[in-house]
Every structure is written in structure tokens, then in C-alpha cells.
Write a protein that holds these residues in place. Structure first.
Motif, mmCIF file in Angstrom:
data_model
loop_
_atom_site.group_PDB
_atom_site.id
_atom_site.type_symbol
_atom_site.label_atom_id
_atom_site.label_comp_id
_atom_site.label_asym_id
_atom_site.label_seq_id
_atom_site.Cartn_x
_atom_site.Cartn_y
_atom_site.Cartn_z
ATOM 1 N N ALA A 1 0.856 -1.174 0.089
ATOM 2 C CA ALA A 1 0.023 0.002 0.038
ATOM 3 C C ALA A 1 1.039 1.228 0.046
ATOM 4 O O ALA A 1 0.203 2.379 -0.412
ATOM 5 N N GLY A 2 1.913 1.072 0.647
ATOM 6 C CA GLY A 2 2.613 2.455 0.674
ATOM 7 C C GLY A 2 2.800 3.232 -0.552
ATOM 8 O O GLY A 2 2.657 4.294 -0.794
ATOM 9 N N TYR A 3 3.779 2.626 -1.598
ATOM 10 C CA TYR A 3 4.212 3.692 -2.623
ATOM 11 C C TYR A 3 2.835 3.748 -3.413
ATOM 12 O O TYR A 3 3.098 4.734 -4.340
ATOM 13 N N VAL A 4 2.021 3.153 -3.426
ATOM 14 C CA VAL A 4 0.945 3.459 -4.440
ATOM 15 C C VAL A 4 -0.040 4.378 -3.743
ATOM 16 O O VAL A 4 -0.976 4.941 -4.378
ATOM 17 N N ALA A 5 0.077 4.574 -2.427
ATOM 18 C CA ALA A 5 -1.046 5.429 -1.860
ATOM 19 C C ALA A 5 -1.040 7.027 -2.177
ATOM 20 O O ALA A 5 -2.335 7.430 -2.330
ATOM 21 N N PRO A 6 -0.150 7.677 -2.470
ATOM 22 C CA PRO A 6 0.085 8.886 -2.782
ATOM 23 C C PRO A 6 -0.543 9.128 -4.000
ATOM 24 O O PRO A 6 -1.588 10.146 -4.327
ATOM 25 N N SER A 7 -0.508 8.198 -5.097
ATOM 26 C CA SER A 7 -1.081 8.282 -6.175
ATOM 27 C C SER A 7 -2.627 7.995 -6.203
ATOM 28 O O SER A 7 -3.415 8.620 -6.903
#
Length: 247
Positions: A99-105
Motif C-alpha cells: 500500500a505504501g508506494y501506491v497510496a500517494p497516487s
């Protein structure tokens, strides 16, 4: 009754749609966000917002998958750490790491969807609510200050700023999340190639699954780029309308 009238007014303000922004505003806010993401010092400062979304993504998915959230730390070097308790393997841990790296997008995409409906005030208030919810789990001083400052700015804009300023602020922030969600993935792979991030989310996913870390970096990149593409189309609505086109 004054109280009921006040609540009705507040509710209407929250859910009401604002006018379409001028196409020039959409373009200028995109350019400003791109400059911030592409320029070293502005990115170094603004990246804290991406880190907040990143760690918030870890925390939310940890809770949704039944893990016990222990706390979140945000650091002045724009890194962060989310600790949760539960099975060290299995779908819950995999989804939490994913979830971390895709959350901002994905947060940017959700914001673009709200802005496509001109729900500017609703977007800003949802952002404040999420920041307040995250504040409860912060476990270090810098993290508390970072969330208070970020939330305070968003709240002040939503409450005191003119509709034009609110629109400029909201579009810039959403563009920034969409564009800024891509750069950390590029930085991740660059640092991994130099052997400087052996405990990255991608490497942890590789140890939990039969798939290599590069596969997971590719997943991060594809999700971020897809969110950027769809989000850009949603945000470009006023420009397309002005040109006589529709989505």
C-alpha cells in the motif's frame, strides 16, 4: 432555529459544488506541481506530504486487514515508518507493504475525482479529517508537528480563503500527489540498484512472495502511472470542455 440553520449552511457548503475553474488555472497548477516535483529543494520540502500519504496507506491497509497498528513515525529526512502487529507473513502483511508506494497516487486520483465534480470544500475537509485521524497514531515530535502544520494549512485555506484561492490550492495539491507519487518509485529503484535500500517495501515483498523485488517496483510504477493518467484526464475536464471535447 439558529443551530439547525447553521448546520444546514455548513452542510450545503461542504457538499455544494463550486464553479468550474478557468482552464488557465488547471494548466498553471499542473506546471507549479511539476516544477515542485522536478526541482530539488522544493521537492525536498514538499515530499513530506508524499511521506504522509505513504505511511497513511500502510496504516489504513494494516487496519483493514486486521493487523494492530502500533504507531507511525515521520522523520525530517522525509522518511517514515509504520509499525503494525500481526502475522509476519500472509495476505495482510503483503497488502500492508504494497500500500505504501501506491497510496500517494491513489489519494491523488481520489482527489481528482472529487475535483472533477467541483467538490473543492469537501476535498479539503476530508483531507483535514484524515490528517487528524492519522495524528492519533503518530509517535514522534516531528511527525506531530508535520501533521499539525499540514492540517492547519489545509483547514485555514478551506475556512478563510476565497473560492479562487481554494481552487488553486486544491488543484495544485492533487496535481502534486499524482506527479509526486511517481518520483519516489524512480528513486526507490535507483537506490536499490546501488544496494542502498535492502529493506525497502519491494525487497520485503520479495521475501514474502515468490516474485522478485523488481516485479514489485514495476507494480508500484504501473499503478502510479495509471493513476497519473486517469487523474490528469479528470483534472483536465475544464480544458477539454473549453475546447469543445468531453471525456
Amino acid at each position: 432555529m439558529p443551530l439547525i440553520d447553521g448546520l444546514t449552511t455548513l452542510w450545503d457548503k461542504l457538499l455544494g459544488a463550486q464553479p468550474d475553474p478557468p482552464p488557465l488555472l488547471v494548466l498553471l497548477t499542473a506546471v507549479v506541481a511539476l516544477v515542485v516535483v522536478a526541482t530539488r529543494l522544493p521537492w525536498r520540502i514538499a515530499r513530506n506530504a508524499v511521506t504522509i500519504a505513504h505511511e497513511g496507506g500502510h496504516a489504513l491497509v494494516a487496519l483493514l486487514t486486521g493487523r494492530k497498528l502500533r504507531g507511525i513515525r515521520l522523520h525530517s529526512d522525509t522518511s517514515g515508518l509504520t509499525l503494525s502487529a500481526g502475522r509476519p507473513t500472509g495476505p495482510g502483511m503483503i497488502l500492508t507493504l504494497l500500500a505504501g508506494y501506491v497510496a500517494p497516487s491513489l489519494v491523488g486520483l481520489a482527489g481528482a475525482w472529487l475535483l472533477a465534480g467541483n467538490r473543492i470544500t469537501l476535498l479539503l475537509w476530508i483531507a483535514v479529517a484524515l490528517l487528524l485521524a492519522m495524528l492519533v497514531m503518530i509517535r514522534n515530535v516531528f511527525g506531530v508537528l508535520s501533521l499539525l502544520v499540514t492540517g492547519g494549512v489545509v483547514l485555514a485555506v478551506s475556512w478563510y480563503a476565497s473560492p479562487q484561492v481554494q481552487a488553486s490550492f486544491a488543484w495544485t495539491c492533487v496535481w502534486f500527489l499524482l506527479l509526486g507519487g511517481v518520483r519516489p518509485v524512480v528513486e526507490l529503484q535507483r537506490m536499490r540498484s546501488r544496494g542502498r535500500m535492502p529493506e525497502s517495501d519491494a525487497d520485503q515483498l520479495a521475501r514474502l512472495t515468490p516474485l522478485p523485488a523488481l516485479f514489485w517496483v514495476t507494480v508500484f510504477a504501473l499503478v502510479s502511472l495509471a493513476a497519473l493518467g486517469v487523474g490528469a484526464l479528470l483534472l483536465a475536464g475544464p480544458i477539454l470542455t473549453d475546447a469543445g471535447l468531453t471525456l
